[in-house]
Scaffold this motif. Structure first.
Motif, PDB file in Angstrom:
ATOM      1  N   GLU A   1      -3.592   6.127  -5.588  1.00  0.00           N
ATOM      2  CA  GLU A   1      -4.598   5.490  -4.758  1.00  0.00           C
ATOM      3  C   GLU A   1      -4.044   5.180  -3.376  1.00  0.00           C
ATOM      4  O   GLU A   1      -4.111   4.040  -2.881  1.00  0.00           O
ATOM      5  N   ALA A   2      -3.475   6.188  -2.767  1.00  0.00           N
ATOM      6  CA  ALA A   2      -2.836   6.026  -1.463  1.00  0.00           C
ATOM      7  C   ALA A   2      -3.872   5.739  -0.385  1.00  0.00           C
ATOM      8  O   ALA A   2      -5.021   6.165  -0.482  1.00  0.00           O
ATOM      9  N   VAL A   3      -3.449   5.011   0.639  1.00  0.00           N
ATOM     10  CA  VAL A   3      -4.365   4.734   1.748  1.00  0.00           C
ATOM     11  C   VAL A   3      -4.702   6.013   2.502  1.00  0.00           C
ATOM     12  O   VAL A   3      -5.778   6.136   3.089  1.00  0.00           O
ATOM     13  N   ARG A   4      -3.739   6.988   2.480  1.00  0.00           N
ATOM     14  CA  ARG A   4      -3.987   8.228   3.216  1.00  0.00           C
ATOM     15  C   ARG A   4      -2.956   9.262   2.778  1.00  0.00           C
ATOM     16  O   ARG A   4      -1.895   8.916   2.258  1.00  0.00           O
ATOM     17  N   CYS A   5      -3.277  10.525   2.994  1.00  0.00           N
ATOM     18  CA  CYS A   5      -2.342  11.609   2.715  1.00  0.00           C
ATOM     19  C   CYS A   5      -2.144  12.383   4.012  1.00  0.00           C
ATOM     20  O   CYS A   5      -3.060  13.055   4.484  1.00  0.00           O
ATOM     21  N   ASP A   6      -0.957  12.249   4.607  1.00  0.00           N
ATOM     22  CA  ASP A   6      -0.671  12.906   5.889  1.00  0.00           C
ATOM     23  C   ASP A   6       0.059  14.219   5.655  1.00  0.00           C
ATOM     24  O   ASP A   6       1.139  14.242   5.071  1.00  0.00           O
ATOM     25  N   ILE A   7      -0.539  15.305   6.119  1.00  0.00           N
ATOM     26  CA  ILE A   7       0.061  16.629   5.966  1.00  0.00           C
ATOM     27  C   ILE A   7       0.713  17.012   7.297  1.00  0.00           C
ATOM     28  O   ILE A   7       0.020  17.344   8.267  1.00  0.00           O
ATOM     29  N   TYR A   8       2.049  16.951   7.340  1.00  0.00           N
ATOM     30  CA  TYR A   8       2.771  17.322   8.562  1.00  0.00           C
ATOM     31  C   TYR A   8       3.041  18.822   8.543  1.00  0.00           C
ATOM     32  O   TYR A   8       3.564  19.351   7.571  1.00  0.00           O
ATOM     33  N   THR A   9       2.651  19.476   9.643  1.00  0.00           N
ATOM     34  CA  THR A   9       2.787  20.921   9.676  1.00  0.00           C
ATOM     35  C   THR A   9       3.188  21.358  11.076  1.00  0.00           C
ATOM     36  O   THR A   9       3.637  20.529  11.874  1.00  0.00           O
TER      37      THR A   9
ATOM     38  N   PRO B   1       0.843  -1.201   0.000  1.00  0.00           N
ATOM     39  CA  PRO B   1       0.000   0.000   0.000  1.00  0.00           C
ATOM     40  C   PRO B   1       0.878   1.251   0.000  1.00  0.00           C
ATOM     41  O   PRO B   1       1.972   1.247   0.558  1.00  0.00           O
ATOM     42  N   VAL B   2       0.378   2.287  -0.659  1.00  0.00           N
ATOM     43  CA  VAL B   2       1.146   3.535  -0.761  1.00  0.00           C
ATOM     44  C   VAL B   2       0.607   4.553   0.242  1.00  0.00           C
ATOM     45  O   VAL B   2      -0.609   4.699   0.398  1.00  0.00           O
ATOM     46  N   LEU B   3       1.515   5.239   0.932  1.00  0.00           N
ATOM     47  CA  LEU B   3       1.150   6.321   1.844  1.00  0.00           C
ATOM     48  C   LEU B   3       1.836   7.591   1.362  1.00  0.00           C
ATOM     49  O   LEU B   3       2.996   7.561   0.972  1.00  0.00           O
ATOM     50  N   VAL B   4       1.096   8.712   1.359  1.00  0.00           N
ATOM     51  CA  VAL B   4       1.702   9.994   1.003  1.00  0.00           C
ATOM     52  C   VAL B   4       1.909  10.806   2.282  1.00  0.00           C
ATOM     53  O   VAL B   4       1.000  10.897   3.121  1.00  0.00           O
ATOM     54  N   MET B   5       3.121  11.356   2.460  1.00  0.00           N
ATOM     55  CA  MET B   5       3.421  12.199   3.620  1.00  0.00           C
ATOM     56  C   MET B   5       3.963  13.526   3.102  1.00  0.00           C
ATOM     57  O   MET B   5       4.896  13.542   2.310  1.00  0.00           O
ATOM     58  N   LYS B   6       3.375  14.633   3.551  1.00  0.00           N
ATOM     59  CA  LYS B   6       3.843  15.940   3.095  1.00  0.00           C
ATOM     60  C   LYS B   6       4.412  16.729   4.276  1.00  0.00           C
ATOM     61  O   LYS B   6       3.784  16.803   5.331  1.00  0.00           O
ATOM     62  N   PHE B   7       5.603  17.297   4.078  1.00  0.00           N
ATOM     63  CA  PHE B   7       6.229  18.105   5.124  1.00  0.00           C
ATOM     64  C   PHE B   7       6.346  19.551   4.656  1.00  0.00           C
ATOM     65  O   PHE B   7       6.967  19.823   3.622  1.00  0.00           O
ATOM     66  N   GLY B   8       5.764  20.454   5.416  1.00  0.00           N
ATOM     67  CA  GLY B   8       5.794  21.878   5.070  1.00  0.00           C
ATOM     68  C   GLY B   8       7.121  22.520   5.421  1.00  0.00           C
ATOM     69  O   GLY B   8       8.016  21.880   5.988  1.00  0.00           O
ATOM     70  N   GLY B   9       7.243  23.805   5.080  1.00  0.00           N
ATOM     71  CA  GLY B   9       8.504  24.532   5.222  1.00  0.00           C
ATOM     72  C   GLY B   9       9.093  24.523   6.623  1.00  0.00           C
ATOM     73  O   GLY B   9      10.303  24.357   6.798  1.00  0.00           O
ATOM     74  N   THR B  10       8.259  24.695   7.662  1.00  0.00           N
ATOM     75  CA  THR B  10       8.823  24.711   9.014  1.00  0.00           C
ATOM     76  C   THR B  10       9.280  23.316   9.425  1.00  0.00           C
ATOM     77  O   THR B  10      10.174  23.174  10.242  1.00  0.00           O
ATOM     78  N   SER B  11       8.703  22.271   8.823  1.00  0.00           N
ATOM     79  CA  SER B  11       9.084  20.897   9.166  1.00  0.00           C
ATOM     80  C   SER B  11      10.393  20.465   8.508  1.00  0.00           C
ATOM     81  O   SER B  11      10.939  19.419   8.851  1.00  0.00           O
TER      82      SER B  11
ATOM     83  N   GLY C   1       1.377  27.618  -1.059  1.00  0.00           N
ATOM     84  CA  GLY C   1       0.712  26.507  -0.388  1.00  0.00           C
ATOM     85  C   GLY C   1       0.494  25.328  -1.315  1.00  0.00           C
ATOM     86  O   GLY C   1      -0.156  24.343  -0.953  1.00  0.00           O
ATOM     87  N   GLY C   2       1.036  25.407  -2.526  1.00  0.00           N
ATOM     88  CA  GLY C   2       0.769  24.404  -3.556  1.00  0.00           C
ATOM     89  C   GLY C   2       1.262  23.002  -3.233  1.00  0.00           C
ATOM     90  O   GLY C   2       0.784  22.032  -3.827  1.00  0.00           O
ATOM     91  N   SER C   3       2.193  22.880  -2.289  1.00  0.00           N
ATOM     92  CA  SER C   3       2.683  21.540  -1.946  1.00  0.00           C
ATOM     93  C   SER C   3       1.581  20.670  -1.342  1.00  0.00           C
ATOM     94  O   SER C   3       1.601  19.446  -1.493  1.00  0.00           O
ATOM     95  N   ASP C   4       0.621  21.286  -0.652  1.00  0.00           N
ATOM     96  CA  ASP C   4      -0.534  20.529  -0.160  1.00  0.00           C
ATOM     97  C   ASP C   4      -1.266  19.883  -1.327  1.00  0.00           C
ATOM     98  O   ASP C   4      -1.659  18.715  -1.272  1.00  0.00           O
TER      99      ASP C   4
END
Lengths: 412, 412
Positions: A166-174, A2-12, A152-155
């Motif tokens: 078709e990821a199981v979830r998209c986690d936005i770390y902020t 399964p694929v998981l997407v994790m996004k890390f913003g600038g402060t992270s 904010g386009g990285s979101d």
């Protein structure tokens, strides 16, 4: 896998240490058996520096060159994140937008993602790669030029990848640990929501809660991407943060989910406009061409062939609005007596999908404000939201009173 | 239109002001009727910052990720330069390596350019574009990943474009105003050369005169690219700087063109090595595998089956060399009594294509040094160069005496 997407913003990813901390979070998910796609922003401050240089070089810049310059910060973070993961013995590589490719429209500086063919990255996952680190915010146009998706386009990149793979979830770390019933700096009893419906998140995002880019929420809603907002600065459990999901997935909810506000609004009234069919179109075309983002609009009852037209806009656009209507008057497009600008207003909104099935929310809101002696200047409503303009000095009081009255501090 | 290539190094694009100044130089050439290809480096300091981050993240980094990170500085400058030119009403656009494309080998961090198809950029010139701004130092591998060409690689990018586009000339703008007979900081009478032959420039470049990357000179020589080195900080005439060209294009020249030197050398001697066929190969294979860049090599006359082997290398590689030969001894590959390292030596060289047809240059050089009481420790020669190792404390004296004796302050 399964694929998981994790996004890390600038402060992270602001420093090498923070990149290491983020990489450890990625390692935890890899250990659970996911193939992970990591979307990274530029180190915080970098994109602003680049935007500053572009503006100084060329105030009326060519957006294609703007994109070529400001997209470079994400490339740096993507490479550094891949190296950090490799140091942890996790097979990883970086991808720039054009390498994936992230195909977008040619609307430079605010392009829309059209297609993300998963073949390249899926092939590498099949070969044993565990993490694809992708530079967020950027893509490539049909002409082969670099595009960016707007601030904010990285979101949006993250959600688009979650949809395409078709990821199981998209986690936005902020830098916040989720979505709150209101801003905790204004109301200390604000409560983190475990779940929020896409529609509610969309209203909150567009009302100024800067947790997620509005377009990313739209995209998540359309493609049914499970979207989670959580903090990169805290140890995480599986149910940390706030899950943005379909309203069916929310068992119990309050009628009202949150109180949003926007501090720096202005209310403008064009007094005694010569009324005729098409006058509203004439006024708001002039404002739009002047680059004014009009929010609420109210037209007062017409008397003797004249009417008053009221709207709200960000307070820093008042001068632009004044110039636009003055020009329309001198061009003979409209005819009015006076333009009044009230720069001291704020917008307060209550949002909740429960409003669809519950009546009386508006009445209760107005009673609460009236009870505090707060005068309402303009009202607008949508199916799941009621917004009012009030004097700015009452904004905090209004938010606190509404939060209390709708009992948002209590879990549903 | 004839094509001209102009390359601006890091100090020439270090600030927005300097980019503007460089763009004005470009404007002058456009006004003369050239289609111009501008090759830019990163703003000075930027690449070092990125390299530092990569090293800190991953000391044994994946060179593919290194390239993805460190290539980003040039993208920024290319976009800013294109915007600056547009502000001057000169039709320009930026190109990243993969967009041209600059096709290279897959040898990441030190890739070689294999092909630059001119069609894309020539097509745009035909459509009225006057300047193509290209990010230097970078290309794309057959696998579609970003490569870099090694430090100073933007010089090579510039020469490769000049060759591919059959440019009338390749102008390298830098922070010095040309190639000198020697470093003016050591010999105040040093004279700027109007012309220098490729072969001489190649010797000077590899001897430590840091004006041009060695590979760019090789490439210019092979493809007969007229290469000019000049300052971006001075008003320029058409014959400013130094032209690096075919030796036939130099009418008159001194026998010796310049005196080069390299300060931080070490001389190492392996005393009493058991001599046998292949012993030199064994020693220098060990040093090469240990990452030591051996320069000069001298083998003393063998006595009773044992010999002394002497070489020079950069002084900061002495420890590495010591470890390499100690390991070779303990592995039983070589057998020696002692390793002596002299860390206080410098290399001084005289270079000139005139040496091919003139005898007595070596003799004169040795007389001059002897007359100053300077002892020569090691000598090597090529067809157009004589190098000696001497005590470092005499280096300046040697350079000045040789410059004087060969009358380099006088034009040919």
């Amino acid at each position: 896998m399964p694929v998981l997407v994790m996004k890390f913003g600038g402060t992270s990813v602001a420093t090498l240490d923070r990149i290491r901390r983020a990489a450890k979070r990625v390692g935890v998910e890899v250990a659970k058996g996911y193939d992970v796609i990591v979307i990274v922003s530029a180190m915080s401050g970098k994109t602003n520096e680049l935007v500053g240089w572009v503006n100084e070089t060329s105030p009326m810049y060519d957006a294609r060159e703007y994109d070529a310059v400001v997209s470079s910060g994400e490339n740096v973070t993507a490479g550094l994140m891949a190296l950090t993961l490799q140091e942890m013995d996790i097979p990883a590589r970086s991808w720039q937008g054009w390498q994936v490719p992230v195909r977008t429209t040619s609307a430079h500086a605010s392009a829309r993602i059209e297609e993300i063919p998963p073949a390249n990255i899926m092939g590498r996952f099949a070969d044993g790669m565990k993490v694809a680190v992708v530079a967020g915010f950027q893509g490539v146009s049909p002409e082969g030029r670099i595009t960016t998706l707007g601030r904010g386009g990285s979101d949006t990149t993250a959600v688009a990848f979650a949809a395409a793979f078709e990821a199981v979830r998209c986690d936005i770390y902020t830098d916040v640990d989720g979505v709150y019933t209101t801003d905790p700096r204004v109301e200390s009893k604000a409560r983190k929501l475990d779940r929020i419906a896409f529609e509610e998140m969309l209203e909150l995002a567009s009302l100024g809660a800067k947790v997620l880019q509005t377009r990313s929420v739209e995209l998540a809603m359309r493609y049914k991407v499970k979207l989670r907002v959580l903090s990169s600065f805290e140890e995480q459990s599986d149910d940390a943060g706030t899950l943005v999901c379909d309203e069916e997935e929310i068992m119990e909810s309050n009628v009202v989910s949150g109180v949003a506000f926007s501090r720096d609004e202005a209310k403008m009234t064009l007094v005694s406009v010569a009324d005729r069919p098409g006058i509203a179109a004439a006024i708001f075309t002039a404002l739009s061409e002047g680059g004014v983002n009009v929010d609420m609009i109210v037209q007062n009852i017409s008397e003797e062939g004249r009417t008053d037209m009221t709207w709200s806009c960000p307070v820093d656009q008042v001068m632009r609005a004044e110039k636009s209507v003055e020009k329309a008057q001198s061009d003979g497009v409209i005819n009015y007596h006076e333009l009044i600008a009230d720069r001291e207003v704020a917008k307060v909104s209550v949002v909740g999908i429960g409003m669809r099935s519950h009546t009386g929310v508006a009445a209760k809101m107005f009673q609460v404000l009236s009870g505090e002696g707060i005068n309402i200047k303009v009202i607008t409503t949508s199916e799941i939201k009621i917004s009012v303009l009030i004097d700015r000095k009452y904004m905090e009081l209004a938010v606190q009173a509404l939060h209390d009255a709708f009992e948002l501090h209590k879990p549903a």
